[in-house]
Every structure is written in structure tokens, then in C-alpha cells.
Scaffold this motif. Sequence first.
Motif, PDB file in Angstrom:
ATOM      1  N   UNK A  73      15.900  18.910  32.107  1.00  0.00           N
ATOM      2  CA  UNK A  73      15.303  19.852  31.162  1.00  0.00           C
ATOM      3  C   UNK A  73      13.888  19.402  30.841  1.00  0.00           C
ATOM      4  N   UNK A  74      13.049  20.362  30.465  1.00  0.00           N
ATOM      5  CA  UNK A  74      11.702  20.081  29.978  1.00  0.00           C
ATOM      6  C   UNK A  74      11.661  20.560  28.534  1.00  0.00           C
ATOM      7  N   UNK A  75      11.156  19.698  27.643  1.00  0.00           N
ATOM      8  CA  UNK A  75      11.073  20.072  26.232  1.00  0.00           C
ATOM      9  C   UNK A  75       9.618  20.160  25.802  1.00  0.00           C
ATOM     10  N   UNK A  76       9.252  21.340  25.318  1.00  0.00           N
ATOM     11  CA  UNK A  76       7.893  21.594  24.856  1.00  0.00           C
ATOM     12  C   UNK A  76       7.859  21.522  23.331  1.00  0.00           C
TER      13      UNK A  76
ATOM     14  N   UNK B 248      12.805  24.612  25.066  1.00  0.00           N
ATOM     15  CA  UNK B 248      13.471  23.807  26.086  1.00  0.00           C
ATOM     16  C   UNK B 248      13.739  24.684  27.300  1.00  0.00           C
ATOM     17  N   UNK B 249      13.383  24.168  28.476  1.00  0.00           N
ATOM     18  CA  UNK B 249      13.559  24.880  29.744  1.00  0.00           C
ATOM     19  C   UNK B 249      14.519  24.099  30.627  1.00  0.00           C
ATOM     20  N   UNK B 250      15.391  24.797  31.335  1.00  0.00           N
ATOM     21  CA  UNK B 250      16.327  24.148  32.246  1.00  0.00           C
ATOM     22  C   UNK B 250      16.751  25.100  33.342  1.00  0.00           C
TER      23      UNK B 250
ATOM     24  N   UNK C 175      16.100  29.148  28.953  1.00  0.00           N
ATOM     25  CA  UNK C 175      15.312  28.502  27.900  1.00  0.00           C
ATOM     26  C   UNK C 175      15.906  28.803  26.533  1.00  0.00           C
ATOM     27  N   UNK C 176      15.608  27.909  25.615  1.00  0.00           N
ATOM     28  CA  UNK C 176      15.998  28.083  24.225  1.00  0.00           C
ATOM     29  C   UNK C 176      14.774  27.762  23.381  1.00  0.00           C
ATOM     30  N   UNK C 177      14.480  28.613  22.398  1.00  0.00           N
ATOM     31  CA  UNK C 177      13.280  28.472  21.577  1.00  0.00           C
ATOM     32  C   UNK C 177      13.649  28.553  20.098  1.00  0.00           C
ATOM     33  N   UNK C 178      12.941  27.781  19.268  1.00  0.00           N
ATOM     34  CA  UNK C 178      13.055  27.898  17.823  1.00  0.00           C
ATOM     35  C   UNK C 178      11.765  27.403  17.183  1.00  0.00           C
ATOM     36  N   UNK C 179      11.433  27.925  15.987  1.00  0.00           N
ATOM     37  CA  UNK C 179      10.210  27.494  15.297  1.00  0.00           C
ATOM     38  C   UNK C 179      10.361  27.578  13.778  1.00  0.00           C
TER      39      UNK C 179
ATOM     40  N   UNK D  20      16.281  32.842  26.618  1.00  0.00           N
ATOM     41  CA  UNK D  20      15.691  33.712  27.639  1.00  0.00           C
ATOM     42  C   UNK D  20      15.990  33.118  29.007  1.00  0.00           C
ATOM     43  N   UNK D  21      15.907  33.949  30.018  1.00  0.00           N
ATOM     44  CA  UNK D  21      16.110  33.470  31.379  1.00  0.00           C
ATOM     45  C   UNK D  21      15.032  34.054  32.287  1.00  0.00           C
ATOM     46  N   UNK D  22      14.913  33.443  33.467  1.00  0.00           N
ATOM     47  CA  UNK D  22      13.930  33.891  34.446  1.00  0.00           C
ATOM     48  C   UNK D  22      14.508  33.714  35.837  1.00  0.00           C
ATOM     49  N   UNK D  23      14.296  34.704  36.677  1.00  0.00           N
ATOM     50  CA  UNK D  23      14.731  34.630  38.075  1.00  0.00           C
ATOM     51  C   UNK D  23      13.754  33.831  38.935  1.00  0.00           C
TER      52      UNK D  23
END
Length: 185
Positions: free
Chosen positions: A85-88, A100-102, A112-116, A124-127
Motif C-alpha cells: 500500500x501507499x499512504x499519502x 491510502x492506495x492499494x 483507495x480509502x480517503x478521510x480528512x 474509490x477504485x480504478x481499472x
Amino acid sequence: MLSTSSRRLARGGLATLVGVLVLPLIGSAPAGAQQDARGSAKAVSMTELDFLLGDYTCAYTDLTLEEPTTVTLNWDTKKTLEGKFYEMHLKSPAFEGRWVFGLNTIDNQYTSFYWDTWGNTGTASSAGWKRGMLRFQGPYITPGGHADSKDEFRVVNQDRFTDDAFIRFEGQPWKQISHVDCRRS
């Protein structure tokens, strides 16, 4: 009864069939020829998100205001959990967030999972990359209610990328809410 040449052809055909069925299982496909479980696209890889890694200074333009306003954000992304995973970390004086991206290897997609601190949270997801753009799309909860969100990343060069963010509440069209231009610090 098969002739000698027919038996050889049948054995050759069977060997070919076995090879076609077994080679993908043992990973002997050439590099770059990996396919997902449906046999369609090349498997997504975390290395395709490496452009996010590192420290960036970002010009964040809020397009929801009557007069768009640009502020500076710091985005820094590191590998976590053995690089799976990559954590921004996103930060400004008035805001903090995590993204967080995985990989979702079952569906051959990024996830991905996002919070602020403004009360936004979502998945969210991406192909994967299509025509120079990486789009993450999925459901979010915002201070304004449930919404669909999408972020469209584009790499300008090895030290710069952009993210255009859009939101859509039920029954409404997509609306661009921000443009982010990130440059490596």
C-alpha cells in the motif's frame, strides 16, 4: 483408427493444449503479458502508482467558491505494509487528510480509502491507466451528504502530476470541485 501422422498431430495438439492451460498457472507467460482472471487486461501493479511517492508541494485550487481560490498543500506519500500500500499525507494549516492506495487483485483494480479533517471519507477504485489518465471513482460521505467522487490523475513529468476532482450528488451532474497541481519538493 488414426493413421501415424494423425496420431502425431493429435498428440501435438494435446501437448499444445496442455501447454496453453498449464503455462499461465506456473507463471511462464512473458513479462507484460499478464492477464486478469477474465483473460482481458494486463494486471495492475503498484509500481504504476510510483509517481505519487515522495514529497510534493501542491497548488490546490478550490473551484466550489464563487471566486476560485488557490492554497498550498503538502502531499507526501510513502510505501507501507511491505510496499503493498501507499499512504499519502495531505496537509495545510487548515486541513489534514490521509489517502491510502492499494491493489484489489481479485478484480484487477486499484483501490483507495480517503478521510480528512473536513469530514470527507470514502472509497474509490480504478481499472488503471487509460489514455494518459488514472481515474479513481467511488462513493464518499461529505458534509453535504452521500456523493459519488472521482479523481483524475495525470502525470506531467517525473516531478509533477495533477489531480482534477469531481463530485456528483444523487440526481445531479458531475461538478469539478478542485484542480491540484503537485510538484516534487
